[in-house]
Design a protein around this motif. Structure first.
Motif, PDB file in Angstrom:
ATOM      1  N   ALA A  48       6.294  -1.892  -7.973  1.00 18.67           N
ATOM      2  CA  ALA A  48       7.265  -1.011  -7.315  1.00 18.67           C
ATOM      3  C   ALA A  48       6.624  -0.284  -6.136  1.00 18.67           C
ATOM      4  CB  ALA A  48       7.817  -0.006  -8.315  1.00 18.67           C
ATOM      5  N   LEU A  49       5.374   0.131  -6.281  1.00 16.88           N
ATOM      6  CA  LEU A  49       4.662   0.800  -5.199  1.00 16.88           C
ATOM      7  C   LEU A  49       4.467  -0.134  -4.011  1.00 16.88           C
ATOM      8  CD1 LEU A  49       1.825   2.985  -6.775  1.00 16.88           C
ATOM      9  CD2 LEU A  49       3.676   3.746  -5.290  1.00 16.88           C
ATOM     10  N   GLN A  50       4.085  -1.364  -4.303  1.00 22.18           N
ATOM     11  CA  GLN A  50       3.905  -2.339  -3.227  1.00 22.18           C
ATOM     12  C   GLN A  50       5.206  -2.546  -2.465  1.00 22.18           C
ATOM     13  OE1 GLN A  50       0.492  -5.507  -4.037  1.00 22.18           O
ATOM     14  NE2 GLN A  50       2.154  -5.751  -5.502  1.00 22.18           N
ATOM     15  N   SER A  51       6.283  -2.668  -3.216  1.00 22.09           N
ATOM     16  CA  SER A  51       7.583  -2.932  -2.610  1.00 22.09           C
ATOM     17  C   SER A  51       8.041  -1.773  -1.724  1.00 22.09           C
ATOM     18  CB  SER A  51       8.620  -3.193  -3.701  1.00 22.09           C
ATOM     19  OG  SER A  51       9.901  -3.387  -3.150  1.00 22.09           O
ATOM     20  N   SER A  52       7.824  -0.542  -2.173  1.00 23.25           N
ATOM     21  CA  SER A  52       8.342   0.614  -1.436  1.00 23.25           C
ATOM     22  C   SER A  52       7.429   1.062  -0.304  1.00 23.25           C
ATOM     23  CB  SER A  52       8.592   1.781  -2.396  1.00 23.25           C
ATOM     24  OG  SER A  52       7.403   2.137  -3.066  1.00 23.25           O
ATOM     25  N   THR A  53       6.118   0.763  -0.387  1.00 22.97           N
ATOM     26  CA  THR A  53       5.184   1.222   0.644  1.00 22.97           C
ATOM     27  C   THR A  53       4.770   0.120   1.609  1.00 22.97           C
ATOM     28  OG1 THR A  53       3.214   0.741  -0.700  1.00 22.97           O
ATOM     29  CG2 THR A  53       4.214   2.942  -0.933  1.00 22.97           C
ATOM     30  N   GLY A  54       4.875  -1.141   1.179  1.00 22.14           N
ATOM     31  CA  GLY A  54       4.376  -2.233   1.998  1.00 22.14           C
ATOM     32  C   GLY A  54       2.868  -2.415   1.897  1.00 22.14           C
ATOM     33  N   LEU A  55       2.213  -1.589   1.084  1.00 20.26           N
ATOM     34  CA  LEU A  55       0.776  -1.711   0.880  1.00 20.26           C
ATOM     35  C   LEU A  55       0.483  -2.808  -0.129  1.00 20.26           C
ATOM     36  CD1 LEU A  55      -0.094   2.090   0.565  1.00 20.26           C
ATOM     37  CD2 LEU A  55      -0.552   0.624   2.542  1.00 20.26           C
ATOM     38  N   LYS A  56      -0.647  -3.475   0.033  1.00 17.49           N
ATOM     39  CA  LYS A  56      -1.068  -4.488  -0.924  1.00 17.49           C
ATOM     40  C   LYS A  56      -1.976  -3.820  -1.953  1.00 17.49           C
ATOM     41  CE  LYS A  56      -3.128  -9.112  -1.222  1.00 17.49           C
ATOM     42  NZ  LYS A  56      -3.810 -10.190  -0.448  1.00 17.49           N
ATOM     43  N   LEU A  57      -1.585  -3.882  -3.217  1.00 19.53           N
ATOM     44  CA  LEU A  57      -2.323  -3.229  -4.290  1.00 19.53           C
ATOM     45  C   LEU A  57      -2.778  -4.245  -5.331  1.00 19.53           C
ATOM     46  CD1 LEU A  57       0.075  -0.191  -4.877  1.00 19.53           C
ATOM     47  CD2 LEU A  57      -2.001  -0.212  -3.500  1.00 19.53           C
ATOM     48  N   GLU A  58      -3.935  -4.001  -5.887  1.00 23.41           N
ATOM     49  CA  GLU A  58      -4.465  -4.845  -6.956  1.00 23.41           C
ATOM     50  C   GLU A  58      -4.772  -3.971  -8.166  1.00 23.41           C
ATOM     51  OE1 GLU A  58      -8.447  -7.469  -8.088  1.00 23.41           O
ATOM     52  OE2 GLU A  58      -8.129  -6.817  -6.012  1.00 23.41           O
ATOM     53  N   LEU A  59      -4.113  -4.227  -9.272  1.00 22.43           N
ATOM     54  CA  LEU A  59      -4.358  -3.473 -10.505  1.00 22.43           C
ATOM     55  C   LEU A  59      -5.656  -3.933 -11.143  1.00 22.43           C
ATOM     56  CD1 LEU A  59      -3.369  -1.435 -12.655  1.00 22.43           C
ATOM     57  CD2 LEU A  59      -2.152  -3.335 -13.727  1.00 22.43           C
ATOM     58  N   VAL A  60      -6.524  -2.979 -11.466  1.00 18.54           N
ATOM     59  CA  VAL A  60      -7.806  -3.265 -12.105  1.00 18.54           C
ATOM     60  C   VAL A  60      -7.859  -2.540 -13.444  1.00 18.54           C
ATOM     61  CG1 VAL A  60     -10.319  -3.163 -11.908  1.00 18.54           C
ATOM     62  CG2 VAL A  60      -8.923  -3.457  -9.850  1.00 18.54           C
ATOM     63  N   LEU A  61      -8.187  -3.273 -14.497  1.00  8.36           N
ATOM     64  CA  LEU A  61      -8.272  -2.692 -15.838  1.00  8.36           C
ATOM     65  C   LEU A  61      -9.683  -2.899 -16.375  1.00  8.36           C
ATOM     66  CD1 LEU A  61      -4.851  -3.994 -17.229  1.00  8.36           C
ATOM     67  CD2 LEU A  61      -5.351  -1.748 -16.234  1.00  8.36           C
ATOM     68  N   PRO A  62     -10.585  -1.952 -16.131  1.00  4.74           N
ATOM     69  CA  PRO A  62     -11.961  -2.086 -16.616  1.00  4.74           C
ATOM     70  C   PRO A  62     -12.001  -2.223 -18.137  1.00  4.74           C
ATOM     71  CG  PRO A  62     -11.798  -0.348 -14.978  1.00  4.74           C
ATOM     72  CD  PRO A  62     -10.395  -0.729 -15.340  1.00  4.74           C
ATOM     73  N   GLY A  63     -13.020  -2.898 -18.614  1.00  5.02           N
ATOM     74  CA  GLY A  63     -13.110  -3.190 -20.042  1.00  5.02           C
ATOM     75  C   GLY A  63     -13.498  -2.013 -20.908  1.00  5.02           C
ATOM     76  N   SER A  64     -14.020  -0.951 -20.304  1.00  2.00           N
ATOM     77  CA  SER A  64     -14.428   0.224 -21.078  1.00  2.00           C
ATOM     78  C   SER A  64     -14.390   1.446 -20.175  1.00  2.00           C
ATOM     79  CB  SER A  64     -15.842   0.048 -21.637  1.00  2.00           C
ATOM     80  OG  SER A  64     -16.795   0.043 -20.577  1.00  2.00           O
ATOM     81  N   ILE A  65     -14.373   2.631 -20.798  1.00  2.00           N
ATOM     82  CA  ILE A  65     -14.390   3.868 -20.022  1.00  2.00           C
ATOM     83  C   ILE A  65     -15.699   3.999 -19.237  1.00  2.00           C
ATOM     84  CG2 ILE A  65     -14.384   6.393 -20.183  1.00  2.00           C
ATOM     85  CD1 ILE A  65     -12.291   6.154 -22.392  1.00  2.00           C
ATOM     86  N   PRO A  66     -16.873   3.689 -19.812  1.00  2.00           N
ATOM     87  CA  PRO A  66     -18.097   3.729 -19.000  1.00  2.00           C
ATOM     88  C   PRO A  66     -18.049   2.804 -17.786  1.00  2.00           C
ATOM     89  CG  PRO A  66     -18.676   3.772 -21.311  1.00  2.00           C
ATOM     90  CD  PRO A  66     -17.195   3.512 -21.248  1.00  2.00           C
TER      91      PRO A  66
END
Length: 273
Positions: A48-66
């Motif tokens: 939704a953010l990409q669609s409304s802003t036109g910015l290219k975003l990549e979601l990153v989900l690190p494997g741990s909090i550290p």
């Protein structure tokens, strides 16, 4: 011989190079929950953010909090959803700027089994307590400081990577108590919540912000902030924000919201790999 830290630094450098090449802003989310749950909650919001802003975003989900922490300390993430003390650490290390946060305050919880005979924090003296990770703010960092300094408690911390793991360890009887926060406990299935009881709660603080690295332009800051606030005007948008724990979204300010946390004396409880 390569150390874990040197490997993480090399990984951060490679990630920055990849970002520069792709042109995408990397948005990392602190892994309070398993990656599958975070992907389900955040992917639609990022789209939704990409669609409304036109910015290219990549979601990153690190494997741990550290791993997430190493990323922002080295400036790897362009945008990062982080806990309140992470905001302090990230501001000091890389001048990250908080953009938005949820208006509901953050409270750390210490939970035990619902049928546990424990009624006071002091009864946990010399016991093992489960936590998500050393620097998870309300669930561990602030909690451990208060248990140690306010209650004079001696205990052995057991780090289980996510809030969900910590809660389930208590329910299964493999941990006598666990640290968490109200938002993550409320997000658990009712069957699990029914097996747990809150023994202790920390004072409330401002909640997790979405922060931006200074290399992200002010124009992009405004686009992202306005797009997120704009989602509150649509039912579908409100559902997206709620899934990401931003349903009562407001603008954030470091000096007002997070600078006061610098005076809590938590640095000595922060752990680095």
């Amino acid at each position: 011989m390569l150390t874990r830290r040197s490997l993480l630094l090399a990984s951060a450098a490679l990630a920055s190079a990849a970002q520069a090449q792709s042109g995408a802003l990397r948005l990392a989310v602190v892994p309070q929950f398993p990656a599958l749950e975070l992907h389900k909650a955040w992917s639609p919001l990022v789209e939704a953010l990409q669609s409304s802003t036109g910015l290219k975003l990549e979601l990153v989900l690190p494997g741990s909090i550290p791993a997430f922490e190493e990323g922002f300390l080295q400036g790897q993430w362009d945008l990062a959803y982080m806990n309140p003390y992470h905001a302090v650490m990230a501001h000091r290390a890389q001048s990250y700027k908080p953009l938005v946060r949820d208006d509901d305050p953050l409270s750390g919880l210490l939970v035990v089994r619902a049928d546990s005979p424990l009624r006071q924090v002091g009864e946990l003296m010399d016991r093992s307590i489960a936590f998500p990770a050393p620097n998870a703010f309300g669930a561990s960092l602030y909690m451990r400081a208060l248990l140690t300094e306010k209650h004079g408690l001696r205990f052995t911390p057991q780090y289980l990577k996510t809030h969900s793991n910590a809660y389930r360890a208590v329910a299964a009887g493999t941990a006598i108590a666990a640290g968490g926060v109200k938002a993550t406990l409320d997000a658990e299935p009712s069957e699990l919540r029914a097996q747990l009881r809150v023994l202790f709660e920390t004072p409330a603080t401002p909640s997790h912000p979405l922060c931006a690295h200074p290399r992200v332009s002010e124009a992009s800051h405004k686009q992202i902030t306005q797009a997120l606030l704009g989602l509150t005007k649509l039912e579908t948008g409100r559902k997206l924000l709620q899934a990401a724990q931003l349903d009562r979204i407001v603008t954030a300010d470091y000096r007002r919201d997070y600078a006061p946390l610098e005076s809590l004396g938590l640095d000595k409880y922060v752990q680095r790999n």
